[in-house]
Design a protein around this motif. Structure first.
Motif, PDB file in Angstrom:
ATOM      1  N   VAL A  27       0.761  -1.152  -0.314  1.00 48.87           N
ATOM      2  CA  VAL A  27       0.079  -0.069  -0.120  1.00 48.87           C
ATOM      3  C   VAL A  27       0.854   1.159  -0.417  1.00 48.87           C
ATOM      4  O   VAL A  27       0.539   1.912  -1.260  1.00 48.87           O
ATOM      5  N   ARG A  32      -3.200   4.111  -1.901  1.00 57.03           N
ATOM      6  CA  ARG A  32      -3.898   3.771  -1.048  1.00 57.03           C
ATOM      7  C   ARG A  32      -5.289   3.566  -2.031  1.00 57.03           C
ATOM      8  O   ARG A  32      -6.448   2.938  -1.605  1.00 57.03           O
ATOM      9  N   PHE A  35      -5.778  -0.698  -3.098  1.00 53.09           N
ATOM     10  CA  PHE A  35      -6.408  -1.212  -1.288  1.00 53.09           C
ATOM     11  C   PHE A  35      -6.111  -2.506  -1.332  1.00 53.09           C
ATOM     12  O   PHE A  35      -5.370  -3.279  -1.047  1.00 53.09           O
TER      13      PHE A  35
END
Length: 427
Positions: A27, A32, A35
């Motif tokens: 990550v 993000r 993710f």
């Protein structure tokens, strides 16, 4: 964690410990926005390790091996035609193409960095509901499968999958970096949120809110494991040490909490010789080393209460005045009806059941507790001590109707029967 083939306990434990580190590394590298794709790649890497390591032996760098394999799976997924239709646009926005084509992750000097703490903070993001924080933490950091989490919380797997999916979407859309807050009030506040999530997980495992079983040991064990991880990463944080001590001292009672038929055995009736001595000793040692550090926090005070119970050879030897003083200290951290409820028990033990009932009468004005089965059960306990057997039986029966836990319902029903017939003779 993906359901793995049967593995030696040490290998399975190593994979569970490394899973959040590997996910954090991916990550951090890909952002993000990737993710869920990163998590899928980590799960495939864990399965590959579970399949290959028993034959080839552990690699020299297990973490690096997993990061490398997961990174390659991530690249393969992005490059595949099916994945391109579903994910390429999102992943391209989150990750520069050069990063996807970069050398294997274990060749990157930053691959040795442990992002477990940062991942805990990310999963306990303030934009998530408490239920979503718990679910995402257990999935991404704890490594439990969606089915395991759903079973523990007695909801359909599809419901839990949707909850986790929404949580991941919130994390992807957030602007939070994969890093703990740098310090100050924000870091302290976020750390308190992380501890609260772990505490909720432990409580659900120690006394399940519903279902046929009193406890869900897998949840409690996972909460303890993650709190150990947090304590290892933040060894000077006294509240984290206090939380770990509280969990250990409480979980030490588990072997004595149920009878041979799974029935609930209350603390006063437990065979303390069955308490786990190793967990008790570790918890007491943590309390002894944590409390003298300065101003205690709520978890440290709760741990101290658990320690007083642990140090008593039997229920009669319990130092109730000390426990009452600790509950009074605990209430200073903020109004909490459950703390007040427990203080009422201590007041009853120190000043008599009538004084405890007076405190309960004030607590009944709190809408959060109105009709709660634990308040009704405590009322029954204090009434029984006062000799008001009929009223006690009515309170126990009302409490039994309110709880969704089958073992608690059976216990409260039996308490009502005994209060109705205190001599034990024919009715």
């Amino acid at each position: 964690m993906t359901r793995l083939p049967a593995l030696p306990r040490a290998t399975e434990g190593l994979l569970r410990e490394l899973a959040p580190q590997v996910l954090g590394a991916l990550v951090r590298r890909h952002g993000r926005g990737a993710f869920d794709t990163c998590e899928d790649a980590v799960q495939e890497a864990l399965l590959a390790a579970a399949t290959r390591w028993p034959e080839t032996g552990l690699p020299d760098n297990p973490r690096g091996w997993l990061v490398t394999v997961a990174s390659r799976r991530l690249v393969d997924e992005v490059r595949s035609e099916a994945a391109r239709r579903r994910r390429e646009d999102a992943l391209a926005l989150a990750t520069p193409q050069a990063a996807l084509l970069a050398p294997a992750a274990d060749a990157d000097a930053s691959a040795d960095r442990d992002d477990s703490l940062a991942l805990l903070f990310l999963c306990c993001h303030r934009d998530l509901s408490p239920a979503s924080r718990i679910a995402l933490t257990l999935r991404a950091v704890g490594g439990l499968t969606t089915a395991q989490i759903a079973a523990a919380f007695l909801v359909p797997e599809t419901t839990m999958a949707q909850r986790i999916s929404r949580a991941k979407h919130t994390v992807k859309a957030s602007t939070a970096a994969l890093a703990p807050p740098p310090g100050g009030a924000e870091r302290a506040e976020r750390l308190a949120e992380v501890r609260h999530v772990l505490y909720l997980v432990f409580n659900e495992g120690y006394t399940a809110t519903g279902g046929p079983d009193l406890t869900a040991p897998e949840l409690s064990a996972e909460a303890i494991r993650l709190t150990r991880l947090l304590h290892r990463l933040l060894p000077d944080d006294a509240e984290t040490a206090g939380l770990l001590a509280l969990m250990l001292l409480t979980d030490a009672r588990r072997p004595a909490r149920t009878g041979p038929l799974g029935e609930l055995v209350p603390l006063a009736e437990q065979d303390r010789g069955r308490w786990d001595r190793a967990l008790t000793a570790e918890g007491l040692d943590l309390v002894a080393r944590t409390l003298p550090r300065g101003e205690p926090g709520p978890h440290q005070v709760q741990a101290a209460i658990a320690a007083v119970h642990a140090e008593a050879g039997d229920a009669e030897a319990t130092d109730w005045p000390q426990i009452l003083a600790l509950y009074e200290l605990l209430e200073r951290f903020g109004p909490n009806p459950m703390v007040t409820l427990n203080r009422a028990v201590a007041v009853g033990a120190v000043h008599g059941p009538a004084a405890g009932l007076d405190l309960l009468a004030r607590l009944e004005q709190d809408q959060r507790m109105a009709g709660h089965h634990r308040l009704l059960a405590t009322r029954g306990h204090l009434l029984e001590l006062l000799g008001e057997q009929r009223a006690a039986a009515d309170a126990f029966r009302a409490a039994a109707r309110r709880t969704s836990s089958a073992p608690e319902r059976r216990h409260l029903t039996e308490r009502a029967r005994r209060a109705d017939n205190p001599t034990g003779g024919p009715r």
